[in-house]
Design a protein around this motif. Structure first.
Motif, mmCIF file in Angstrom:
data_model
loop_
_atom_site.group_PDB
_atom_site.id
_atom_site.type_symbol
_atom_site.label_atom_id
_atom_site.label_comp_id
_atom_site.label_asym_id
_atom_site.label_seq_id
_atom_site.Cartn_x
_atom_site.Cartn_y
_atom_site.Cartn_z
ATOM 1 N N SER A 1 0.861 -1.255 0.010
ATOM 2 C CA SER A 1 -0.001 0.060 -0.116
ATOM 3 C C SER A 1 0.911 1.371 -0.023
ATOM 4 C CB SER A 1 -0.866 -0.071 1.172
ATOM 5 O OG SER A 1 -1.652 -0.985 1.133
ATOM 6 N N LEU A 2 0.368 2.281 -0.916
ATOM 7 C CA LEU A 2 1.408 3.265 -1.154
ATOM 8 C C LEU A 2 0.581 4.555 -1.112
ATOM 9 C CD1 LEU A 2 3.156 1.640 -4.267
ATOM 10 C CD2 LEU A 2 4.085 2.016 -2.057
ATOM 11 N N ALA A 3 1.113 5.796 -0.990
ATOM 12 C CA ALA A 3 0.579 6.994 -0.680
ATOM 13 C C ALA A 3 1.068 8.015 -1.596
ATOM 14 C CB ALA A 3 0.016 7.291 0.547
ATOM 15 N N LYS A 4 0.328 9.085 -2.219
ATOM 16 C CA LYS A 4 0.804 10.046 -2.658
ATOM 17 C C LYS A 4 0.003 11.241 -2.562
ATOM 18 C CE LYS A 4 0.218 11.142 -7.257
ATOM 19 N NZ LYS A 4 0.238 11.580 -8.549
ATOM 20 N N GLY A 5 0.120 12.073 -1.959
ATOM 21 C CA GLY A 5 -0.788 13.246 -1.381
ATOM 22 C C GLY A 5 -1.778 12.653 -0.436
ATOM 23 N N ASP A 6 -3.057 12.904 -0.897
ATOM 24 C CA ASP A 6 -4.403 12.294 -0.267
ATOM 25 C C ASP A 6 -4.969 11.050 -1.072
ATOM 26 O OD1 ASP A 6 -5.417 13.793 -2.523
ATOM 27 O OD2 ASP A 6 -6.977 14.562 -1.296
ATOM 28 N N GLU A 7 -4.115 10.617 -2.087
ATOM 29 C CA GLU A 7 -4.526 9.366 -2.711
ATOM 30 C C GLU A 7 -3.693 8.190 -2.268
ATOM 31 O OE1 GLU A 7 -5.076 9.142 -7.288
ATOM 32 O OE2 GLU A 7 -3.956 11.041 -7.045
ATOM 33 N N PRO B 1 5.332 2.145 -19.201
ATOM 34 C CA PRO B 1 5.511 3.725 -19.364
ATOM 35 C C PRO B 1 4.284 4.158 -18.683
ATOM 36 C CG PRO B 1 5.976 2.526 -21.448
ATOM 37 C CD PRO B 1 5.366 1.516 -20.493
ATOM 38 N N GLU B 2 4.587 5.498 -17.929
ATOM 39 C CA GLU B 2 3.535 6.247 -17.361
ATOM 40 C C GLU B 2 2.901 5.338 -16.129
ATOM 41 O OE1 GLU B 2 0.923 8.255 -20.004
ATOM 42 O OE2 GLU B 2 2.341 8.611 -21.288
ATOM 43 N N SER B 3 3.650 4.552 -15.547
ATOM 44 C CA SER B 3 3.275 3.662 -14.539
ATOM 45 C C SER B 3 2.748 4.282 -13.549
ATOM 46 C CB SER B 3 4.423 2.632 -14.087
ATOM 47 O OG SER B 3 3.995 1.941 -12.972
ATOM 48 N N ARG B 4 1.338 4.070 -12.898
ATOM 49 C CA ARG B 4 1.055 4.826 -11.617
ATOM 50 C C ARG B 4 1.832 4.079 -10.565
ATOM 51 N NH1 ARG B 4 -4.955 4.629 -10.003
ATOM 52 N NH2 ARG B 4 -3.929 6.343 -8.857
ATOM 53 N N LYS B 5 2.132 2.794 -10.382
ATOM 54 C CA LYS B 5 2.955 2.136 -9.564
ATOM 55 C C LYS B 5 4.121 2.999 -9.166
ATOM 56 C CE LYS B 5 3.059 -1.990 -10.405
ATOM 57 N NZ LYS B 5 3.803 -3.260 -10.891
ATOM 58 N N ARG B 6 5.031 3.131 -10.105
ATOM 59 C CA ARG B 6 6.310 3.874 -9.873
ATOM 60 C C ARG B 6 6.154 5.226 -9.486
ATOM 61 N NH1 ARG B 6 11.792 3.859 -12.661
ATOM 62 N NH2 ARG B 6 12.896 5.409 -11.543
ATOM 63 N N GLU B 7 5.279 5.892 -9.999
ATOM 64 C CA GLU B 7 4.854 7.250 -9.731
ATOM 65 C C GLU B 7 4.520 7.274 -8.017
ATOM 66 O OE1 GLU B 7 0.933 10.079 -10.203
ATOM 67 O OE2 GLU B 7 1.441 8.861 -11.907
ATOM 68 N N PHE B 8 3.700 6.204 -7.625
ATOM 69 C CA PHE B 8 3.414 6.048 -6.379
ATOM 70 C C PHE B 8 4.485 5.763 -5.419
ATOM 71 C CE2 PHE B 8 -0.991 6.808 -7.436
ATOM 72 C CZ PHE B 8 -1.491 7.419 -6.472
ATOM 73 N N ILE B 9 5.297 4.791 -5.865
ATOM 74 C CA ILE B 9 6.733 4.283 -5.180
ATOM 75 C C ILE B 9 7.766 5.485 -4.910
ATOM 76 C CG2 ILE B 9 8.933 3.034 -5.359
ATOM 77 C CD1 ILE B 9 7.257 1.233 -4.481
ATOM 78 N N ASP B 10 7.773 6.316 -5.868
ATOM 79 C CA ASP B 10 8.411 7.624 -5.615
ATOM 80 C C ASP B 10 7.977 8.415 -4.844
ATOM 81 O OD1 ASP B 10 10.364 6.440 -7.572
ATOM 82 O OD2 ASP B 10 9.810 7.727 -9.432
ATOM 83 N N ALA B 11 6.738 8.617 -4.832
ATOM 84 C CA ALA B 11 5.900 9.581 -3.728
ATOM 85 C C ALA B 11 5.800 9.376 -2.286
ATOM 86 C CB ALA B 11 4.810 10.199 -4.249
ATOM 87 N N THR B 12 5.828 7.855 -2.167
ATOM 88 C CA THR B 12 5.626 7.405 -0.833
ATOM 89 C C THR B 12 6.675 7.378 0.229
ATOM 90 O OG1 THR B 12 4.004 5.894 -1.801
ATOM 91 C CG2 THR B 12 4.811 5.220 0.620
#
Length: 154
Positions: A27-33, A58-69
């Motif tokens: 379980s990951l988080a980015k801001g309030d998501e 490409p444009e992976s949400r998983k990568r985006e959330f890993i980087d932000a968590t």
């Protein structure tokens, strides 16, 4: 009729349980998501960390959330002979390398643990990965590890 209750697992029981499992929910988080994904894993009892092999299209949400968590939660649960057992690990997720080449794609501190070299994380294919997908080794640097097992409520 008694109701089951939960008992805390000690470190040895947590380690034993994790060594018999191969899939959990990260379980990951980015801001309030929030974002949760089932992933294969391996557990390193020496440093108590959890390792994942994650595929990024490409444009992976998983990568985006890993980087932000800043602090992720990983849960593994299964029905055992003792009853339902679950383990919760919390910590900071960090990219360690691409899976293809641990020797040239090291973390910035240039360290690669033996657990990372030996990571035997099963591949699970839920869908066909695009050709551009990149697979990366991610470590959950665990700072909290707890577990419970269902107990007879007599």
């Amino acid at each position: 009729m008694s109701r089951p209750t939960a008992e805390a697992l000690d470190d040895a029981a947590i380690e034993s349980f994790l060594e018999t499992q191969s899939v959990g929910t990260l379980s990951l988080a980015k801001g309030d998501e929030s974002y949760a994904v089932p992933v294969a894993f391996t557990y390193d009892p020496a440093d108590r960390d959890v390792y994942f092999r994650l595929g990024y299209a490409p444009e992976s949400r998983k990568r985006e959330f890993i980087d932000a968590t800043e602090r992720a939660t990983f849960v593994v649960a299964d029905e055992t002979e003792a009853g339902w057992t679950s383990v919760l690990a919390r910590g900071r997720p960090e990219h360690r390398s691409t899976v293809d080449d641990l020797d040239t794609h090291r973390p910035s501190d240039r360290s690669v643990s033996q657990a990372e070299r030996d990571a035997e994380i099963p591949f699970y294919h839920v869908f066909d990965a695009p050709e551009e997908a990149v697979f990366a080794l991610v470590r959950l640097a665990v700072d909290e590890l707890t577990g419970v097992v269902e107990a007879d409520g007599r």
